[in-house]
Write an enzyme that holds these catalytic residues in place. Structure first.
Site, PDB file in Angstrom:
ATOM      1  N   MET A  67       9.150   7.062 -21.058  1.00  0.00           N
ATOM      2  CA  MET A  67       8.999   8.559 -20.460  1.00  0.00           C
ATOM      3  C   MET A  67       8.654   9.159 -22.377  1.00  0.00           C
ATOM      4  O   MET A  67       9.578   9.219 -22.503  1.00  0.00           O
ATOM      5  CB  MET A  67       9.260   8.748 -19.626  1.00  0.00           C
ATOM      6  CG  MET A  67       9.695   8.330 -18.338  1.00  0.00           C
ATOM      7  SD  MET A  67      10.221   9.097 -16.738  1.00  0.00           S
ATOM      8  CE  MET A  67      11.865   8.743 -17.572  1.00  0.00           C
ATOM      9  N   GLN A 100       5.170   1.023 -24.982  1.00  0.00           N
ATOM     10  CA  GLN A 100       3.901   1.158 -24.522  1.00  0.00           C
ATOM     11  C   GLN A 100       2.937   1.858 -25.538  1.00  0.00           C
ATOM     12  O   GLN A 100       3.591   2.526 -25.492  1.00  0.00           O
ATOM     13  CB  GLN A 100       4.131   2.387 -22.840  1.00  0.00           C
ATOM     14  CG  GLN A 100       2.899   2.548 -22.184  1.00  0.00           C
ATOM     15  CD  GLN A 100       3.321   3.628 -21.202  1.00  0.00           C
ATOM     16  OE1 GLN A 100       3.634   4.637 -21.692  1.00  0.00           O
ATOM     17  NE2 GLN A 100       3.483   3.087 -19.588  1.00  0.00           N
ATOM     18  N   CYS A 134      -1.486   7.708 -17.644  1.00  0.00           N
ATOM     19  CA  CYS A 134      -1.672   9.136 -17.791  1.00  0.00           C
ATOM     20  C   CYS A 134      -3.209  10.373 -17.799  1.00  0.00           C
ATOM     21  O   CYS A 134      -3.864   9.896 -17.541  1.00  0.00           O
ATOM     22  CB  CYS A 134      -1.808   8.850 -19.766  1.00  0.00           C
ATOM     23  SG  CYS A 134      -1.711  10.830 -20.514  1.00  0.00           S
ATOM     24  N   LYS A 188       0.777  -0.449 -16.592  1.00  0.00           N
ATOM     25  CA  LYS A 188       0.986   0.913 -15.406  1.00  0.00           C
ATOM     26  C   LYS A 188      -0.266   1.453 -15.246  1.00  0.00           C
ATOM     27  O   LYS A 188      -0.846   2.075 -16.168  1.00  0.00           O
ATOM     28  CB  LYS A 188       1.949   1.209 -15.825  1.00  0.00           C
ATOM     29  CG  LYS A 188       2.406   2.147 -15.247  1.00  0.00           C
ATOM     30  CD  LYS A 188       4.222   2.840 -15.202  1.00  0.00           C
ATOM     31  CE  LYS A 188       4.824   4.048 -14.688  1.00  0.00           C
ATOM     32  NZ  LYS A 188       3.836   5.877 -15.360  1.00  0.00           N
ATOM     33  N   ASN A 247       6.317   1.850  -8.271  1.00  0.00           N
ATOM     34  CA  ASN A 247       6.970   3.196  -8.916  1.00  0.00           C
ATOM     35  C   ASN A 247       6.655   4.582  -8.211  1.00  0.00           C
ATOM     36  O   ASN A 247       5.369   4.287  -7.570  1.00  0.00           O
ATOM     37  CB  ASN A 247       6.208   3.151 -10.699  1.00  0.00           C
ATOM     38  CG  ASN A 247       6.058   4.667 -11.134  1.00  0.00           C
ATOM     39  OD1 ASN A 247       5.359   4.983 -11.814  1.00  0.00           O
ATOM     40  ND2 ASN A 247       7.924   4.713 -11.372  1.00  0.00           N
ATOM     41  N   ARG A 265      11.926  10.006 -12.668  1.00  0.00           N
ATOM     42  CA  ARG A 265      12.553  10.556 -13.240  1.00  0.00           C
ATOM     43  C   ARG A 265      13.960  10.968 -12.728  1.00  0.00           C
ATOM     44  O   ARG A 265      14.909  11.471 -13.047  1.00  0.00           O
ATOM     45  CB  ARG A 265      11.536  12.433 -12.426  1.00  0.00           C
ATOM     46  CG  ARG A 265      10.385  12.591 -13.278  1.00  0.00           C
ATOM     47  CD  ARG A 265       9.448  13.300 -12.406  1.00  0.00           C
ATOM     48  NE  ARG A 265       9.316  12.584 -11.367  1.00  0.00           N
ATOM     49  CZ  ARG A 265       8.098  13.834  -9.568  1.00  0.00           C
ATOM     50  NH1 ARG A 265       8.194  14.674  -9.643  1.00  0.00           N
ATOM     51  NH2 ARG A 265       8.069  11.841  -8.681  1.00  0.00           N
TER      52      ARG A 265
HETATM   53  C1  LIG Z   1       8.844  13.699 -18.651  1.00  0.00           C
HETATM   54  C2  LIG Z   1       7.534  12.290 -18.521  1.00  0.00           C
HETATM   55  C3  LIG Z   1       7.068  11.834 -19.539  1.00  0.00           C
HETATM   56  C4  LIG Z   1       6.601  10.598 -18.552  1.00  0.00           C
HETATM   57  N1  LIG Z   1       5.984   9.587 -19.706  1.00  0.00           N
HETATM   58  C5  LIG Z   1       5.052   8.910 -19.617  1.00  0.00           C
HETATM   59  C6  LIG Z   1       5.089   8.113 -20.651  1.00  0.00           C
HETATM   60  O1  LIG Z   1       4.743   8.463 -21.215  1.00  0.00           O
HETATM   61  N2  LIG Z   1       4.874   6.407 -19.812  1.00  0.00           N
HETATM   62  C7  LIG Z   1       3.944   6.042 -18.401  1.00  0.00           C
HETATM   63  O2  LIG Z   1       3.432   5.508 -17.829  1.00  0.00           O
HETATM   64  N3  LIG Z   1       4.622   7.179 -17.505  1.00  0.00           N
HETATM   65  C8  LIG Z   1       5.152   8.344 -17.761  1.00  0.00           C
HETATM   66  N4  LIG Z   1       5.697   9.596 -16.694  1.00  0.00           N
HETATM   67  C9  LIG Z   1       5.621   8.857 -15.362  1.00  0.00           C
HETATM   68  C10 LIG Z   1       7.109   8.436 -15.408  1.00  0.00           C
HETATM   69  O3  LIG Z   1       6.897   7.001 -16.157  1.00  0.00           O
HETATM   70  C11 LIG Z   1       6.452   7.844 -13.627  1.00  0.00           C
HETATM   71  O4  LIG Z   1       6.053   6.884 -13.628  1.00  0.00           O
HETATM   72  C12 LIG Z   1       6.259   9.256 -12.721  1.00  0.00           C
HETATM   73  O5  LIG Z   1       6.897   9.999 -12.997  1.00  0.00           O
HETATM   74  C13 LIG Z   1       6.627   9.010 -11.011  1.00  0.00           C
HETATM   75  O6  LIG Z   1       7.808   8.126 -10.705  1.00  0.00           O
HETATM   76  P1  LIG Z   1       8.628   9.041 -10.585  1.00  0.00           P
HETATM   77  O7  LIG Z   1       8.701   9.539  -8.899  1.00  0.00           O
HETATM   78  O8  LIG Z   1      10.262   8.181  -9.872  1.00  0.00           O
HETATM   79  O9  LIG Z   1       8.953   9.821 -11.415  1.00  0.00           O
HETATM   80  C14 LIG Z   1       7.188   9.867 -17.061  1.00  0.00           C
HETATM   81  C15 LIG Z   1       7.158  11.453 -16.580  1.00  0.00           C
HETATM   82  C16 LIG Z   1       7.369  12.165 -16.949  1.00  0.00           C
HETATM   83  C17 LIG Z   1       8.647  12.788 -16.385  1.00  0.00           C
END
Ligand SMILES: Cc1cc2nc3c(=O)[nH]c(=O)nc-3n(C[C@H](O)[C@H](O)[C@H](O)COP(=O)(O)O)c2cc1C
Length: 357
Positions: A1, A55, A86, A128, A190, A215
């Site tokens: 993330m 990533q 993204c 992803k 996910n 998260r």
């Molecule tokens: C602060 C933040 C940064 C994130 N950065 C990325 C990232 O760089 N690459 C990615 O694949 N997902 C990123 N995500 C998404 C998470 O990996 C995940 O796919 C998304 O939060 C859904 O999962 P959750 O409902 O369990 O949070 C980010 C999410 C958050 C909250």
């Protein structure tokens, strides 16, 4: 993330659960190719870190291939994950990120270059992605099939659309459908894993081969230990008391200061303090003070007077942290959806700072 899973955070996570794959922050392919000091620092791994999992984001097949070759040739990575999820407007507006899977031929070209670059070094490539741009343009099944064709070794579905952003519930049915359509490689699910029991439920309900945590680990790196316990059928420890959570927070702060320098680290750490304190009844004034720290000493001074026996409120594990907003209007280039078969490479070379997936 992005902005979270840097080397110090991954060290902390490994202390709770060694042996899992912790993916580094997303880096831009163009920044890797041209060199960039911030990206260099982001690509730091722990001395003992295994696998070194990075990533990468890019929508130009040639640039992405070049970046991966450069990383593999310098022996800097053991695993490459490509981000096709993204939803940031500055990315999708140029046809990058979550917009790429809408153009299957372009995505295929990107994967072909990426896998060709990584394979000579025996570095596996995973991807992803989201369900699609919006409900009327769902692409996840086709994306999964293309990934198999092109030699990707595992796929992860964030079961929301780009339009949905981070709002609402993830659609675990979509994970089940993807798993039913893709037998050749592991399918990871996910979305909405807040507690270890959620991972067990997701795997049981969807048949997916593993999970990706988002998260749920913000301010709760012990979630990974809990996952290991739950997935091995062992009892999951109770959520930490405030004292225990603060001890982890302090450890995290020190690790981050060692990585970024105290000044920068403590500014960055402000968001983490709010995540660590989520669900503990410490009061708004205390939270505000934590959200303004500038030094490690301040962090410790704020922790010291707190009652270490305070327990997490019931359901505190599930209080949403990090991004919660949505739905959004997905920004796309003019006429982007008119010709989904084309392979026009989006010009995203200037997009250097991102908010992730
Ligand atoms: C602060 C933040 C940064 C994130 N950065 C990325 C990232 O760089 N690459 C990615 O694949 N997902 C990123 N995500 C998404 C998470 O990996 C995940 O796919 C998304 O939060 C859904 O999962 P959750 O409902 O369990 O949070 C980010 C999410 C958050 C909250």
């Amino acid at each position: 993330m992005a902005g979270v899973t840097n080397a110090p955070f991954r060290t902390l996570c490994r202390e709770f659960a060694p042996g899992l794959v912790y993916v580094n922050e997303m880096v831009m392919a163009t920044a890797v190719v041209h060199g960039n000091s911030k990206t260099e620092r982001m690509m730091t791994f722990g001395a003992d870190e295994q696998p070194r999992s990075l990533q990468i984001y890019g929508s130009d097949p040639v640039t992405l291939g070049e970046a991966i070759r450069k990383l593999c040739d310098a022996d800097r990575v053991d695993h490459i994950d490509i981000n096709f999820g993204c939803p940031a407007a500055k990315v999708t507006r140029k046809g990058g990120g979550a917009a790429v899977p809408a153009k299957p031929n372009l995505m295929r070209a990107i994967l072909r270059e990426a896998v060709a670059a990584a394979t000579p070094y025996a570095v596996p490539v995973t991807i992803k992605f989201r369900k699609g741009l919006f409900d009327s343009l769902l692409t996840y099944i086709e994306t999964g099939r293309i990934a198999v064709d092109e030699g990707v070794v595992a796929i992860a579905l964030h079961a929301r659309t780009a339009e949905q952003h981070y709002a609402g519930s993830a659609d675990w049915n979509a994970i089940a459908e993807l798993k039913a359509a893709v037998h050749e490689i592991p399918v990871l699910g996910n979305g909405d894993i807040w507690e270890a029991a959620d991972a067990v439920a997701m795997m049981r309900e969807t048949g997916c081969d593993g999970v990706v945590v988002g998260r749920g680990c913000l301010g709760r790196p012990w979630l990974f230990r809990d996952l290991v316990e739950a997935l091995n059928g062992r009892p999951v420890p109770a959520s930490p008391s405030l004292g225990e959570a603060c001890a982890v927070m302090a450890r995290h702060g020190h690790l981050l200061a060692g990585h970024l320098g105290e000044n920068l680290a403590m500014r960055d750490f402000r968001k983490h303090t709010s995540w660590y304190l989520t669900g503990y009844p410490v009061g708004g004034e205390t939270r505000r003070r934590f959200a303004n720290i500038s030094t490690l000493a301040e962090l410790e001074d704020l922790i010291a007077p707190l009652d270490p026996t305070i327990a997490l409120v019931a359901g505190g594990e599930r209080i949403r942290r990090g991004h919660t907003n949505g739905p959004i209007r997905v920004a796309l280039p003019d006429g982007y959806l008119d010709h989904l078969d084309d392979v026009t490479v989006p010009d995203d070379s200037h997009v250097m700072a991102l908010s992730g997936g």
